[in-house]
Design an enzyme around this catalytic site. Sequence first.
Site, PDB file in Angstrom:
ATOM      1  N   VAL A 189     123.836   6.730  29.383  1.00 35.66           N
ATOM      2  CA  VAL A 189     123.988   5.397  28.803  1.00 35.66           C
ATOM      3  C   VAL A 189     122.782   5.161  27.906  1.00 35.66           C
ATOM      4  CG1 VAL A 189     125.471   4.324  30.548  1.00 35.66           C
ATOM      5  CG2 VAL A 189     123.016   4.365  30.914  1.00 35.66           C
ATOM      6  N   SER A 190     122.982   4.351  26.869  1.00 34.52           N
ATOM      7  CA  SER A 190     121.939   4.204  25.853  1.00 34.52           C
ATOM      8  C   SER A 190     120.727   3.429  26.312  1.00 34.52           C
ATOM      9  CB  SER A 190     122.519   3.533  24.602  1.00 34.52           C
ATOM     10  OG  SER A 190     123.511   4.355  24.063  1.00 34.52           O
ATOM     11  N   SER A 191     120.899   2.530  27.285  1.00 36.93           N
ATOM     12  CA  SER A 191     119.755   1.736  27.732  1.00 36.93           C
ATOM     13  C   SER A 191     119.892   1.415  29.206  1.00 36.93           C
ATOM     14  CB  SER A 191     119.665   0.433  26.930  1.00 36.93           C
ATOM     15  OG  SER A 191     120.707  -0.435  27.324  1.00 36.93           O
ATOM     16  N   GLN A 225     122.855  -0.923  30.153  1.00 37.77           N
ATOM     17  CA  GLN A 225     124.251  -0.514  30.067  1.00 37.77           C
ATOM     18  C   GLN A 225     124.745   0.010  31.407  1.00 37.77           C
ATOM     19  OE1 GLN A 225     124.551   2.135  26.678  1.00 37.77           O
ATOM     20  NE2 GLN A 225     125.372   0.468  25.475  1.00 37.77           N
TER      21      GLN A 225
END
Length: 199
Positions: free
Chosen positions: A9-11, A14
């Site tokens: 996941v990007s961050s 998320q």
Amino acid sequence: MAIYGYVRVSSKDQNEDRQLIALHELGIPDKNIFMDKQSGKDFNRPQYKKLVRKLKKDDLLYIKSIDRLGRNYEEIQNQWRILTKDKGADIVVLDMPLLDTRRGKDLMGTFLSDIVLQFLSFVAENERTNIKQRQAEGIAAAKARGVKFGRPPRPLPENFYEVHKAWRDKKIPLKQAAALCGLPKGTFYSKARKFEKEG
């Protein structure tokens, strides 16, 4: 043959549940699922690196979609080659059944999966470029509306005006002026320039 799953996941905000559910449904144990919470712009990710070290010939790796592997067209191609050719592992992309290296090991199957991979990795990078452009446009629009970004500037020290005048009148050097205001030299100088410019 060991079966692994990779989640990205990007961050930290998320949610990875969708990817984890898909991998758990395949019966992949938690100890064989590797997860990174960071951008897909490159492959400098601790859990991904750990996974690659573990992978052996004929192991099987599941990922939910190609953009979970990465968003850089060239990097995805390189990593795919490392995993399938150098490591000899198989990869299955759940959202794209054509990207299943267990099937079609003949020349035509390899050719088709290479074409699909190239297309999807291009789409992933293109989406990353679009996200960056949308962010830049959003920031520009917000700035045009007067939205300020970053920390608010600290107010000038109470003695700034008299110290500034003494410095400009060459009564005290820059270093002393900055120290009297409790500011680094560069900060005092830039605040002085801004103050003079604004009159």
